[in-house]
Design a protein around this motif. Structure first.
Motif, mmCIF file in Angstrom:
data_model
loop_
_atom_site.group_PDB
_atom_site.id
_atom_site.type_symbol
_atom_site.label_atom_id
_atom_site.label_comp_id
_atom_site.label_asym_id
_atom_site.label_seq_id
_atom_site.Cartn_x
_atom_site.Cartn_y
_atom_site.Cartn_z
ATOM 1 N N ALA A 9 7.724 1.420 24.237
ATOM 2 C CA ALA A 9 8.183 1.913 25.528
ATOM 3 C C ALA A 9 9.705 1.824 25.584
ATOM 4 O O ALA A 9 10.272 0.755 25.326
ATOM 5 N N PRO A 10 10.394 2.899 25.903
ATOM 6 C CA PRO A 10 11.855 2.852 26.003
ATOM 7 C C PRO A 10 12.287 2.134 27.281
ATOM 8 O O PRO A 10 11.743 2.373 28.357
ATOM 9 N N VAL A 11 13.277 1.264 27.124
ATOM 10 C CA VAL A 11 13.839 0.589 28.298
ATOM 11 C C VAL A 11 15.341 0.830 28.313
ATOM 12 O O VAL A 11 15.972 1.065 27.275
ATOM 13 N N GLN A 15 15.165 -2.579 32.110
ATOM 14 C CA GLN A 15 14.233 -2.268 33.191
ATOM 15 C C GLN A 15 13.196 -1.249 32.742
ATOM 16 O O GLN A 15 13.480 -0.352 31.945
ATOM 17 N N ILE A 16 12.008 -1.370 33.314
ATOM 18 C CA ILE A 16 10.966 -0.354 33.222
ATOM 19 C C ILE A 16 10.076 -0.548 34.440
ATOM 20 O O ILE A 16 10.047 -1.635 35.028
ATOM 21 N N VAL A 57 10.651 -1.256 23.181
ATOM 22 C CA VAL A 57 9.963 -2.539 23.041
ATOM 23 C C VAL A 57 8.462 -2.296 23.005
ATOM 24 O O VAL A 57 7.952 -1.288 23.492
ATOM 25 N N ARG A 58 7.758 -3.265 22.407
ATOM 26 C CA ARG A 58 6.303 -3.183 22.352
ATOM 27 C C ARG A 58 5.743 -3.545 23.724
ATOM 28 O O ARG A 58 6.076 -4.585 24.295
ATOM 29 N N PHE A 59 4.907 -2.659 24.247
ATOM 30 C CA PHE A 59 4.404 -2.851 25.595
ATOM 31 C C PHE A 59 2.898 -2.609 25.596
ATOM 32 O O PHE A 59 2.422 -1.598 25.075
ATOM 33 N N ASP A 151 14.808 0.663 17.676
ATOM 34 C CA ASP A 151 13.345 0.753 17.627
ATOM 35 C C ASP A 151 12.715 -0.505 17.038
ATOM 36 O O ASP A 151 11.494 -0.579 16.918
ATOM 37 N N ARG A 152 13.521 -1.465 16.677
ATOM 38 C CA ARG A 152 12.991 -2.696 16.059
ATOM 39 C C ARG A 152 13.374 -3.904 16.911
ATOM 40 O O ARG A 152 13.971 -4.851 16.435
#
Length: 408
Positions: A9-11, A15-16, A57-59, A151-152
Protein backbone atom coordinates in the motif's frame (compact mmCIF):
# COMPACT_ATOMS: atom_id res chain seq x y z
CA UNK A 1 -12.18 -14.48 9.24
CA UNK A 2 -11.84 -12.91 5.79
CA UNK A 3 -8.84 -11.07 4.39
CA UNK A 4 -10.10 -7.92 2.72
CA UNK A 5 -6.69 -6.70 1.57
CA UNK A 6 -3.16 -8.08 1.67
CA UNK A 7 -0.49 -6.34 -0.35
CA UNK A 8 1.68 -3.30 -0.82
CA UNK A 9 0.00 0.00 0.00
CA UNK A 10 1.49 3.39 -0.94
CA UNK A 11 1.75 5.90 1.88
CA UNK A 12 2.72 9.57 1.88
CA UNK A 13 3.37 11.87 4.81
CA UNK A 14 3.13 8.74 6.95
CA UNK A 15 -0.63 8.50 6.34
CA UNK A 16 -3.23 6.21 4.80
CA UNK A 17 -6.99 6.14 5.33
CA UNK A 18 -9.97 3.84 5.57
CA UNK A 19 -13.17 5.75 4.86
CA UNK A 20 -16.46 5.88 2.98
CA UNK A 21 -16.33 9.23 1.20
CA UNK A 22 -14.50 12.29 2.51
CA UNK A 23 -11.03 11.86 3.95
CA UNK A 24 -10.88 12.37 7.71
CA UNK A 25 -9.40 15.51 9.22
CA UNK A 26 -6.26 14.71 11.20
CA UNK A 27 -6.99 16.71 14.36
CA UNK A 28 -10.64 15.70 14.50
CA UNK A 29 -9.75 12.06 13.94
CA UNK A 30 -7.43 11.93 16.98
CA UNK A 31 -8.93 14.53 19.35
CA UNK A 32 -9.87 12.94 22.67
CA UNK A 33 -7.94 9.73 22.02
CA UNK A 34 -5.04 8.21 23.94
CA UNK A 35 -3.57 6.58 20.85
CA UNK A 36 -2.03 8.51 17.98
CA UNK A 37 -1.80 5.70 15.41
CA UNK A 38 -5.43 4.94 14.58
CA UNK A 39 -7.70 8.03 14.55
CA UNK A 40 -11.38 7.06 14.77
CA UNK A 41 -12.91 10.32 15.92
CA UNK A 42 -15.01 10.78 12.78
CA UNK A 43 -17.77 8.25 12.00
CA UNK A 44 -17.06 6.03 9.03
CA UNK A 45 -13.34 6.89 8.77
CA UNK A 46 -9.96 5.84 10.12
CA UNK A 47 -6.81 7.96 9.97
CA UNK A 48 -3.85 5.54 10.09
CA UNK A 49 -0.25 6.57 10.80
CA UNK A 50 2.83 4.74 9.50
CA UNK A 51 6.54 4.91 10.23
CA UNK A 52 7.38 5.26 6.55
CA UNK A 53 6.95 8.82 5.32
CA UNK A 54 6.83 7.97 1.61
CA UNK A 55 6.90 4.52 0.06
CA UNK A 56 5.03 1.24 -0.13
CA UNK A 57 4.39 -0.74 3.05
CA UNK A 58 2.97 -4.19 3.64
CA UNK A 59 -0.64 -3.83 4.68
CA UNK A 60 -3.17 -6.50 5.69
CA UNK A 61 -6.83 -5.92 6.55
CA UNK A 62 -8.89 -8.68 8.17
CA UNK A 63 -12.61 -8.89 8.91
CA UNK A 64 -13.59 -11.06 11.89
CA UNK A 65 -17.00 -12.25 13.06
CA UNK A 66 -16.05 -11.53 16.66
CA UNK A 67 -13.12 -10.28 18.70
CA UNK A 68 -9.94 -12.05 17.48
CA UNK A 69 -7.27 -13.48 19.81
CA UNK A 70 -4.72 -11.00 21.22
CA UNK A 71 -2.16 -9.73 18.75
CA UNK A 72 0.87 -11.91 18.23
CA UNK A 73 4.14 -10.86 19.84
CA UNK A 74 5.56 -9.98 16.42
CA UNK A 75 3.46 -6.83 16.49
CA UNK A 76 5.34 -4.15 18.42
CA UNK A 77 2.51 -1.59 18.45
CA UNK A 78 -1.12 -2.51 19.14
CA UNK A 79 -3.97 -0.06 19.59
CA UNK A 80 -7.75 -0.39 19.48
CA UNK A 81 -10.59 2.03 18.80
CA UNK A 82 -14.29 1.93 17.94
CA UNK A 83 -15.65 2.89 14.52
CA UNK A 84 -19.31 3.84 13.98
CA UNK A 85 -20.15 3.10 10.35
CA UNK A 86 -21.82 5.32 7.78
CA UNK A 87 -21.89 2.63 5.11
CA UNK A 88 -21.39 -1.09 4.91
CA UNK A 89 -18.47 -0.77 2.48
CA UNK A 90 -15.27 1.17 3.17
CA UNK A 91 -12.28 1.99 0.99
CA UNK A 92 -8.55 1.83 1.61
CA UNK A 93 -7.38 5.22 0.33
CA UNK A 94 -3.74 6.35 -0.01
CA UNK A 95 -2.88 10.02 0.48
CA UNK A 96 -3.70 12.11 -2.62
CA UNK A 97 -5.13 9.16 -4.53
CA UNK A 98 -8.35 7.26 -5.11
CA UNK A 99 -9.46 4.00 -3.62
CA UNK A 100 -6.81 1.28 -3.51
CA UNK A 101 -9.23 -1.45 -2.39
CA UNK A 102 -12.89 -1.91 -1.52
CA UNK A 103 -13.52 -3.23 1.98
CA UNK A 104 -17.03 -4.73 2.25
CA UNK A 105 -17.81 -5.14 5.94
CA UNK A 106 -21.43 -5.87 5.06
CA UNK A 107 -22.21 -7.40 1.64
CA UNK A 108 -23.32 -4.70 -0.77
CA UNK A 109 -27.08 -4.66 -1.23
CA UNK A 110 -27.75 -6.52 1.98
CA UNK A 111 -30.35 -4.87 4.20
CA UNK A 112 -28.69 -4.85 7.58
CA UNK A 113 -30.93 -2.31 9.34
CA UNK A 114 -28.98 -0.01 11.61
CA UNK A 115 -25.24 -0.29 10.97
CA UNK A 116 -23.28 -1.72 13.90
CA UNK A 117 -20.30 -0.12 15.58
CA UNK A 118 -17.08 -1.90 14.66
CA UNK A 119 -14.04 -2.37 16.85
CA UNK A 120 -10.71 -1.99 15.08
CA UNK A 121 -7.29 -3.20 16.13
CA UNK A 122 -4.33 -1.57 14.44
CA UNK A 123 -1.00 -3.37 14.72
CA UNK A 124 2.41 -2.25 13.51
CA UNK A 125 5.99 -3.39 13.59
CA UNK A 126 9.22 -1.74 12.45
CA UNK A 127 7.94 1.83 12.75
CA UNK A 128 11.26 3.26 13.91
CA UNK A 129 13.06 1.52 11.06
CA UNK A 130 10.38 2.85 8.70
CA UNK A 131 11.15 6.42 9.76
CA UNK A 132 14.58 6.03 8.20
CA UNK A 133 14.17 7.50 4.69
CA UNK A 134 16.16 4.57 3.24
CA UNK A 135 14.59 1.93 5.46
CA UNK A 136 17.88 0.76 6.91
CA UNK A 137 19.61 0.49 3.53
CA UNK A 138 22.95 2.22 2.97
CA UNK A 139 22.27 5.09 0.52
CA UNK A 140 25.93 4.91 -0.63
CA UNK A 141 25.29 1.41 -1.96
CA UNK A 142 22.28 2.51 -4.02
CA UNK A 143 22.56 3.64 -7.62
CA UNK A 144 21.71 7.31 -8.21
CA UNK A 145 18.45 6.46 -10.02
CA UNK A 146 17.58 3.47 -7.83
CA UNK A 147 14.26 4.19 -6.11
CA UNK A 148 13.49 0.57 -5.29
CA UNK A 149 14.16 1.26 -1.61
CA UNK A 150 10.72 2.93 -1.58
CA UNK A 151 9.22 -0.51 -2.26
CA UNK A 152 11.34 -2.28 0.36
CA UNK A 153 10.09 -0.65 3.51
CA UNK A 154 10.77 -2.43 6.82
CA UNK A 155 7.51 -1.56 8.61
CA UNK A 156 4.36 -3.70 8.33
CA UNK A 157 0.75 -3.15 9.39
CA UNK A 158 -2.33 -5.21 10.26
CA UNK A 159 -5.85 -3.82 10.65
CA UNK A 160 -8.49 -6.10 12.17
CA UNK A 161 -12.19 -5.21 12.26
CA UNK A 162 -15.11 -6.92 13.96
CA UNK A 163 -18.64 -5.89 14.97
CA UNK A 164 -18.68 -4.44 18.46
CA UNK A 165 -22.38 -3.61 18.84
CA UNK A 166 -25.47 -5.68 18.11
CA UNK A 167 -25.62 -6.42 14.39
CA UNK A 168 -29.40 -6.24 14.61
CA UNK A 169 -29.03 -2.56 15.30
CA UNK A 170 -30.07 -2.37 18.96
CA UNK A 171 -28.07 0.57 20.35
CA UNK A 172 -28.45 -0.76 23.90
CA UNK A 173 -26.92 -4.13 23.10
CA UNK A 174 -23.41 -2.81 22.74
CA UNK A 175 -21.76 0.58 22.73
CA UNK A 176 -18.56 2.08 21.47
CA UNK A 177 -15.65 1.78 23.87
CA UNK A 178 -12.80 4.20 24.36
CA UNK A 179 -9.64 3.72 22.38
CA UNK A 180 -6.72 2.04 24.12
CA UNK A 181 -2.98 1.47 23.68
CA UNK A 182 -2.35 -2.25 24.25
CA UNK A 183 1.30 -2.32 23.28
CA UNK A 184 3.87 0.43 22.76
CA UNK A 185 7.47 -0.18 21.74
CA UNK A 186 8.85 2.31 19.25
CA UNK A 187 9.78 5.94 19.60
CA UNK A 188 7.63 6.71 16.57
CA UNK A 189 4.52 5.33 18.26
CA UNK A 190 5.34 7.12 21.52
CA UNK A 191 5.65 10.42 19.63
CA UNK A 192 2.21 10.07 17.99
CA UNK A 193 0.54 8.90 21.21
CA UNK A 194 1.86 11.99 23.03
CA UNK A 195 0.75 14.23 20.16
CA UNK A 196 -2.81 12.84 20.24
CA UNK A 197 -3.12 13.22 24.02
CA UNK A 198 -2.08 16.87 23.79
CA UNK A 199 -4.87 17.74 21.36
CA UNK A 200 -7.82 19.76 22.69
CA UNK A 201 -10.77 17.50 23.52
CA UNK A 202 -13.44 17.17 20.85
CA UNK A 203 -16.53 19.36 21.25
CA UNK A 204 -19.38 17.96 23.27
CA UNK A 205 -22.72 17.27 21.60
CA UNK A 206 -24.11 20.50 23.07
CA UNK A 207 -21.10 22.45 21.81
CA UNK A 208 -21.63 20.96 18.34
CA UNK A 209 -25.31 21.95 18.45
CA UNK A 210 -24.40 25.48 19.51
CA UNK A 211 -21.75 25.73 16.79
CA UNK A 212 -24.23 24.56 14.15
CA UNK A 213 -26.79 27.05 15.44
CA UNK A 214 -24.24 29.87 15.21
CA UNK A 215 -23.35 28.84 11.67
CA UNK A 216 -27.01 28.73 10.67
CA UNK A 217 -27.70 32.14 12.18
CA UNK A 218 -24.64 33.54 10.39
CA UNK A 219 -25.81 32.08 7.08
CA UNK A 220 -29.23 33.62 7.62
CA UNK A 221 -27.65 36.97 8.54
CA UNK A 222 -25.52 36.95 5.40
CA UNK A 223 -28.48 35.94 3.23
CA UNK A 224 -30.52 38.81 4.67
CA UNK A 225 -27.59 41.19 4.18
CA UNK A 226 -27.24 40.14 0.53
CA UNK A 227 -31.01 40.42 0.02
CA UNK A 228 -31.04 43.89 1.56
CA UNK A 229 -28.06 44.98 -0.53
CA UNK A 230 -29.70 43.71 -3.70
CA UNK A 231 -32.97 45.45 -2.83
CA UNK A 232 -31.14 48.72 -2.15
CA UNK A 233 -29.42 48.42 -5.51
CA UNK A 234 -32.72 47.76 -7.31
CA UNK A 235 -34.47 50.63 -5.53
CA UNK A 236 -31.81 53.27 -6.07
CA UNK A 237 -30.24 53.13 -2.62
CA UNK A 238 -33.42 53.66 -0.60
CA UNK A 239 -35.77 50.93 0.55
CA UNK A 240 -39.34 51.26 -0.75
CA UNK A 241 -42.54 51.35 1.26
CA UNK A 242 -44.54 48.14 1.41
CA UNK A 243 -47.09 49.67 -0.98
CA UNK A 244 -44.39 50.48 -3.50
CA UNK A 245 -42.72 47.10 -3.09
CA UNK A 246 -45.95 45.33 -4.07
CA UNK A 247 -46.24 47.18 -7.38
CA UNK A 248 -45.85 44.96 -10.42
CA UNK A 249 -44.85 45.91 -13.95
CA UNK A 250 -42.01 47.76 -15.60
CA UNK A 251 -41.09 50.38 -13.01
CA UNK A 252 -37.40 49.78 -12.30
CA UNK A 253 -36.31 52.27 -14.96
CA UNK A 254 -38.19 55.20 -13.40
CA UNK A 255 -37.02 54.06 -9.93
CA UNK A 256 -33.36 54.32 -10.95
CA UNK A 257 -33.90 57.55 -12.88
CA UNK A 258 -35.90 59.62 -10.39
CA UNK A 259 -36.52 57.95 -7.04
CA UNK A 260 -37.87 61.14 -5.45
CA UNK A 261 -40.57 61.34 -8.11
CA UNK A 262 -41.46 57.68 -7.55
CA UNK A 263 -41.89 58.21 -3.81
CA UNK A 264 -44.00 61.29 -4.39
CA UNK A 265 -46.28 59.43 -6.78
CA UNK A 266 -46.56 56.56 -4.31
CA UNK A 267 -47.61 59.03 -1.59
CA UNK A 268 -50.41 60.46 -3.75
CA UNK A 269 -53.97 59.16 -3.54
CA UNK A 270 -55.47 56.85 -6.15
CA UNK A 271 -57.21 59.72 -7.95
CA UNK A 272 -53.98 61.67 -8.28
CA UNK A 273 -52.10 58.61 -9.48
CA UNK A 274 -54.69 57.91 -12.16
CA UNK A 275 -54.52 61.53 -13.34
CA UNK A 276 -50.71 61.29 -13.57
CA UNK A 277 -51.01 58.09 -15.63
CA UNK A 278 -53.42 59.65 -18.14
CA UNK A 279 -51.40 62.86 -18.33
CA UNK A 280 -48.14 60.92 -19.00
CA UNK A 281 -49.83 58.80 -21.66
CA UNK A 282 -51.25 61.86 -23.47
CA UNK A 283 -47.89 63.62 -23.47
CA UNK A 284 -46.00 60.55 -24.68
CA UNK A 285 -48.41 59.84 -27.53
CA UNK A 286 -48.52 63.56 -28.42
CA UNK A 287 -44.72 63.57 -28.83
CA UNK A 288 -45.09 60.42 -30.94
CA UNK A 289 -47.70 62.20 -33.09
CA UNK A 290 -50.52 59.71 -32.57
CA UNK A 291 -52.48 61.07 -29.56
CA UNK A 292 -55.04 62.97 -31.67
CA UNK A 293 -55.85 60.31 -34.24
CA UNK A 294 -59.62 60.02 -34.58
CA UNK A 295 -59.73 56.32 -33.74
CA UNK A 296 -57.83 57.00 -30.48
CA UNK A 297 -60.77 58.93 -28.96
CA UNK A 298 -62.49 55.86 -27.42
CA UNK A 299 -59.31 55.11 -25.50
CA UNK A 300 -59.05 58.62 -24.01
CA UNK A 301 -62.75 58.65 -23.23
CA UNK A 302 -62.51 55.36 -21.35
CA UNK A 303 -59.48 56.53 -19.36
CA UNK A 304 -61.11 59.86 -18.47
CA UNK A 305 -64.19 58.01 -17.20
CA UNK A 306 -62.12 55.53 -15.19
CA UNK A 307 -63.23 52.63 -17.37
CA UNK A 308 -61.09 49.81 -18.81
CA UNK A 309 -59.58 50.39 -22.24
CA UNK A 310 -61.70 49.06 -25.11
CA UNK A 311 -60.57 45.63 -26.28
CA UNK A 312 -59.02 46.98 -29.50
CA UNK A 313 -56.55 49.01 -27.41
CA UNK A 314 -55.54 46.20 -25.04
CA UNK A 315 -53.45 44.24 -27.57
CA UNK A 316 -50.05 45.96 -28.05
CA UNK A 317 -49.29 44.08 -31.30
CA UNK A 318 -52.64 44.99 -32.85
CA UNK A 319 -52.25 48.58 -31.65
CA UNK A 320 -48.81 48.83 -33.25
CA UNK A 321 -50.12 47.43 -36.53
CA UNK A 322 -53.03 49.88 -36.53
CA UNK A 323 -50.81 52.89 -35.88
CA UNK A 324 -48.12 52.10 -38.41
CA UNK A 325 -50.12 50.07 -40.89
CA UNK A 326 -47.64 47.19 -40.69
CA UNK A 327 -47.17 44.20 -38.35
CA UNK A 328 -44.90 44.49 -35.35
CA UNK A 329 -41.40 43.02 -35.58
CA UNK A 330 -39.82 41.21 -32.61
CA UNK A 331 -36.10 41.70 -32.11
CA UNK A 332 -33.70 39.72 -29.93
CA UNK A 333 -31.63 42.15 -27.88
CA UNK A 334 -28.31 41.27 -26.27
CA UNK A 335 -26.91 43.61 -23.62
CA UNK A 336 -23.29 44.56 -24.13
CA UNK A 337 -23.08 46.90 -21.14
CA UNK A 338 -19.49 47.78 -20.42
CA UNK A 339 -18.27 46.36 -17.11
CA UNK A 340 -17.72 48.71 -14.19
CA UNK A 341 -20.75 50.91 -14.90
CA UNK A 342 -23.67 51.11 -12.50
CA UNK A 343 -27.23 50.27 -13.63
CA UNK A 344 -28.09 53.98 -13.45
CA UNK A 345 -25.19 54.88 -15.77
CA UNK A 346 -26.24 52.23 -18.25
CA UNK A 347 -29.82 53.53 -18.07
CA UNK A 348 -28.80 57.09 -18.96
CA UNK A 349 -26.70 55.79 -21.87
CA UNK A 350 -29.64 53.83 -23.27
CA UNK A 351 -32.02 56.79 -22.92
CA UNK A 352 -29.62 59.05 -24.80
CA UNK A 353 -29.70 56.75 -27.83
CA UNK A 354 -32.05 57.39 -30.80
CA UNK A 355 -35.53 55.85 -30.33
CA UNK A 356 -38.72 55.22 -32.28
CA UNK A 357 -41.13 57.52 -30.39
CA UNK A 358 -44.22 55.54 -31.42
CA UNK A 359 -42.75 52.30 -30.11
CA UNK A 360 -41.81 54.00 -26.83
CA UNK A 361 -45.15 55.85 -26.42
CA UNK A 362 -47.70 53.08 -27.07
CA UNK A 363 -46.92 51.25 -23.77
CA UNK A 364 -47.95 54.45 -21.95
CA UNK A 365 -51.53 54.04 -23.18
CA UNK A 366 -51.67 50.43 -22.02
CA UNK A 367 -50.07 51.40 -18.70
CA UNK A 368 -52.64 54.09 -18.05
CA UNK A 369 -55.34 51.44 -18.21
CA UNK A 370 -53.80 49.24 -15.49
CA UNK A 371 -56.14 48.42 -12.61
CA UNK A 372 -53.56 49.45 -9.99
CA UNK A 373 -53.39 53.27 -10.17
CA UNK A 374 -49.85 53.40 -8.75
CA UNK A 375 -48.57 50.90 -11.31
CA UNK A 376 -50.45 52.80 -14.02
CA UNK A 377 -48.79 56.08 -13.05
CA UNK A 378 -45.26 54.71 -12.75
CA UNK A 379 -45.38 52.65 -15.95
CA UNK A 380 -46.89 55.54 -17.91
CA UNK A 381 -44.22 57.92 -16.56
CA UNK A 382 -41.50 55.51 -17.61
CA UNK A 383 -42.97 55.19 -21.09
CA UNK A 384 -43.06 59.00 -21.27
CA UNK A 385 -39.39 59.21 -20.23
CA UNK A 386 -38.47 56.63 -22.88
CA UNK A 387 -40.41 58.58 -25.51
CA UNK A 388 -38.79 61.90 -24.67
CA UNK A 389 -35.42 60.06 -24.48
CA UNK A 390 -32.63 62.66 -24.55
CA UNK A 391 -35.19 65.39 -23.65
CA UNK A 392 -36.45 63.44 -20.62
CA UNK A 393 -35.53 66.28 -18.23
CA UNK A 394 -38.13 68.44 -19.98
CA UNK A 395 -40.78 65.75 -19.47
CA UNK A 396 -39.93 65.33 -15.76
CA UNK A 397 -40.08 69.09 -15.22
CA UNK A 398 -43.49 69.27 -16.93
CA UNK A 399 -44.98 66.51 -14.82
CA UNK A 400 -43.90 68.25 -11.61
CA UNK A 401 -45.34 71.54 -12.90
CA UNK A 402 -48.63 69.86 -13.79
CA UNK A 403 -48.87 68.17 -10.37
CA UNK A 404 -47.40 70.45 -7.70
CA UNK A 405 -47.95 67.83 -4.98
CA UNK A 406 -45.09 65.86 -6.55
CA UNK A 407 -42.61 68.51 -5.36
CA UNK A 408 -40.04 70.56 -7.21
Amino acid sequence: MRVLFDGEAPVAYGQIYVCTSELPDMDRAFAGQVNGLCGAGQPGALFLMTGTHTGRVRFTIELHDGEPPPAAEVWEEVVEASLPLRAGVLDLVPWGDGSLARLPLIPEGQDSGRLPVYRVRYCATGMDEGRDPFGGLDPDELDEDDDTYLDRRPDRYLLCLWPEGDTAGDPDAGGARSDVVLRETSGAAAYWHAWARALPPPPTLWEQVEAELRMRLERERRAEEYRMRDELRRWGGRLPSERLRRVQGNIQGIVLLDRDLVDAVAAADATGQRQIAIWAARHALTVAGVADLDWMRPAWTALDRGEPLPAEFADPTALWTRVLGEPAVTFSIVSLRRGGRSPAEALHTSLDAPVNPVAMALPALLAAGESDPLQAALEALWAGVATYAAQRAEFLTEVRRAFPFLGA
